[in-house]
Design an enzyme around this catalytic site. Structure first.
Site, mmCIF file in Angstrom:
data_model
loop_
_atom_site.group_PDB
_atom_site.id
_atom_site.type_symbol
_atom_site.label_atom_id
_atom_site.label_comp_id
_atom_site.label_asym_id
_atom_site.label_seq_id
_atom_site.Cartn_x
_atom_site.Cartn_y
_atom_site.Cartn_z
ATOM 1 C CE LYS A 45 0.199 -0.153 5.400
ATOM 2 N NZ LYS A 45 -0.947 -0.456 6.247
ATOM 3 N NE ARG A 143 -6.966 0.452 11.051
ATOM 4 C CZ ARG A 143 -5.634 0.605 10.608
ATOM 5 N NH1 ARG A 143 -5.370 1.471 10.577
ATOM 6 N NH2 ARG A 143 -5.207 -1.247 9.897
ATOM 7 C CG HIS A 172 -3.820 -4.394 11.698
ATOM 8 N ND1 HIS A 172 -3.002 -4.757 11.213
ATOM 9 C CD2 HIS A 172 -3.457 -3.552 11.715
ATOM 10 C CE1 HIS A 172 -1.776 -3.887 11.691
ATOM 11 N NE2 HIS A 172 -2.434 -3.017 11.800
ATOM 12 N NE ARG A 228 -2.730 -8.288 7.409
ATOM 13 C CZ ARG A 228 -3.734 -8.598 8.994
ATOM 14 N NH1 ARG A 228 -3.386 -9.662 8.144
ATOM 15 N NH2 ARG A 228 -3.444 -7.847 9.631
ATOM 16 C CE1 TYR A 272 9.681 32.578 2.305
ATOM 17 C CE2 TYR A 272 9.929 29.846 2.383
ATOM 18 C CZ TYR A 272 9.561 31.583 2.212
ATOM 19 O OH TYR A 272 9.111 31.426 0.313
ATOM 20 C CB CYS A 319 11.572 26.586 1.978
ATOM 21 S SG CYS A 319 12.905 28.144 2.464
ATOM 22 C CG MET A 320 6.783 24.000 -1.619
ATOM 23 S SD MET A 320 5.878 24.287 -2.393
ATOM 24 C CE MET A 320 4.608 25.300 -1.703
ATOM 25 C CG ASP A 321 9.842 24.724 -4.249
ATOM 26 O OD1 ASP A 321 9.167 23.403 -3.980
ATOM 27 O OD2 ASP A 321 9.608 25.593 -4.164
HETATM 28 C C1 LIG Z 1 0.152 -1.359 6.696
HETATM 29 C C2 LIG Z 1 -1.252 -2.727 7.174
HETATM 30 C C3 LIG Z 1 -0.348 -4.280 7.406
HETATM 31 C C4 LIG Z 1 1.366 -3.855 7.598
HETATM 32 O O1 LIG Z 1 1.837 -3.322 8.944
HETATM 33 P P1 LIG Z 1 3.441 -3.128 8.789
HETATM 34 O O2 LIG Z 1 3.820 -2.453 10.201
HETATM 35 O O3 LIG Z 1 4.439 -2.365 7.583
HETATM 36 O O4 LIG Z 1 4.049 -4.075 8.473
HETATM 37 C C5 LIG Z 1 -0.882 -5.178 7.842
HETATM 38 N N1 LIG Z 1 -1.745 -5.008 8.012
HETATM 39 C C6 LIG Z 1 -2.596 -4.308 8.058
HETATM 40 C C7 LIG Z 1 -4.072 -3.999 7.856
HETATM 41 C C8 LIG Z 1 -1.961 -2.859 7.577
HETATM 42 O O5 LIG Z 1 -2.828 -1.842 7.701
#
Ligand SMILES: *Cc1c(COP(=O)(O)O)cnc(C)c1O
Length: 394
Positions: A45, A143, A172, A228, A272, A319-321
């Site tokens: 992701k 969540r 999770h 995961r 700045y 700064c931005m750039d």
């Molecule tokens: C992002 C995420 C992961 C991976 O987590 P890491 O800490 O980067 O290993 C696994 N499961 C879910 C649901 C996530 O949102």
């Protein structure tokens, strides 16, 4: 201008991110060996944590995972359009208007509530297809996921459904990367309780997956069928507070080059807000990147960068750039010198964790914060190729 991800610039930029595909492969293999016989569901992701969604997905797909995981439908659709064929799980919440797109792109959806089952049945039935579903249980993260007390009802509904195929049940962790294991052990126990549903009914158990990077490092009893991991595949430990039980190394180097060097007299402020003024005659150099590239403004007067193998302080506001660095009165630093923001130069290394500490955040936010204006260049992999800015991160 944030570059339009669909428009390829034909010029190079001194500021870029370099990604070592061979190191990503080595990290993948290290995690894979550590968790076997559990299999891999690598998380790509947020542009593969800033490393480039499509490039990294292609690489990990070639490593033979059980599938890939993304947060959003859009990310899954980009991967399908790029030719990724392995199973893809979308972990984010389900907007029911998107269900036809999930089906069209053959993406597995995360179902956290019984309210979603009707619309899935309806859409998949209408299209004459089967929806791939991973049911999610909230075992303590608070969540996504159905609360444990509602899990039986959700699993009943999914198993009754004609057009939803329950492929997996997952959850999770909230604190798997912390030294105190108490909540993680609790969550594992709750998860085991929920998935005992199948054994109690003599039903085949679907795929079970739970462990993120923190759990891969600390909780082998959470591996189940798939793990995961995200961050650790990129070679970054979630924190420095837990044991490094799997050997990984960063695959990303963030570089720029000095574009201006000049004398800065004592008493003459920089940038700045005039927040930094030398009390001695010195030299500053300008680095052509800023918060518009994802180098947080909070790093003003806090960060260090590497030039000629030595650490130098960022002075004045980012700064931005641009940002400015004090090179020192008698410096050998010159225009055109390489600047390393994250990575190694000579004997010195600055990690994403170190930058995160300076910016009062976590390495996840530093890496995913590198904007699409910064070209990603790839080294290694099956073939050598330098896309020189032609492949934006998403
Ligand atoms: C992002 C995420 C992961 C991976 O987590 P890491 O800490 O980067 O290993 C696994 N499961 C879910 C649901 C996530 O949102």
């Amino acid at each position: 201008m944030i570059l339009d991800p669909t428009v390829a610039p034909r010029v190079s930029r001194p500021t870029h991110v370099e990604i070592d595909l061979d190191q990503l492969t080595a990290n993948y293999r290290a995690v894979e060996a550590a968790v076997a016989p559990a299999r891999m569901l690598p998380v790509v992701k947020a542009g593969a944590y800033g490393h480039g969604l499509v490039e990294v997905a292609r690489l990990f797909e070639s490593c033979g995972p059980a599938g890939l995981a993304v947060a959003f439908l859009e990310e899954g659709a980009v991967l399908r359009e790029a030719g990724i064929v392995c199973p893809i799980l979308v972990m984010g919440g389900l907007d029911t208007s998107q269900i036809p797109d999930f089906l069209h792109f053959n993406l597995a959806m995360t179902v956290s509530s019984i309210q979603a089952v009707g619309p899935i049945e309806e859409a998949a039935g209408r299209l004459g297809t089967v929806a791939r579903v991973h049911a999610k249980v909230d075992t303590g993260m608070g969540r996504m996921g159905v609360r444990p007390e509602g899990a039986t009802e959700l699993l009943d509904a999914l198993l009754r459904s004609r057009h939803a195929e329950l492929e997996a049940v997952y959850s999770h962790f909230a604190t798997a990367d912390e030294p105190d294991p108490a909540q993680t052990l609790d969550q594992i126990a709750t998860y085991r309780g929920v998935v005992s549903y199948f054994g109690e009914r003599d039903l085949p158990t679907p795929t079970l997956h739970l462990a993120n990077s923190g759990a891969v490092l600390q909780h082998p009893d959470s591996y189940f069928h798939l793990v995961r991991p995200g961050l650790m595949l990129y070679g970054v430990y979630p924190t420095d507070a837990i044991p490094r039980t799997v050997g990984i190394r960063p695959a990303l180097t963030w570089r720029s080059r000095v574009v201006l060097s000049k004398r800065q007299p004592a008493g003459s402020p920089v940038s700045y807000g005039a927040t930094w003024t030398p009390d001695h005659d010195t030299r500053i150099v300008v680095v052509p990147m800023g918060y518009g590239d994802g180098f947080p403004r909070l790093l003003s007067n806090r960060a260090e960068v590497l030039i000629r193998g030595r650490r130098h302080p960022v002075v004045g506001r980012v700064c931005m750039d641009q940002f400015m660095v004090e090179a020192g009165p008698e410096t050998d630093v010159r225009v055109g010198d390489d600047v390393v923001i994250i990575g190694t130069q000579g004997e010195e290394t600055i990690t994403a964790n170190e930058v995160a500490a300076w910016a009062r955040t976590i390495p996840y936010e530093v890496l995913t914060g590198i904007t699409s204006r910064v070209p990603r260049r790839y080294r290694g992999g099956a073939e050598q190729h330098d896309l020189g800015g032609k492949t934006p991160p998403e």
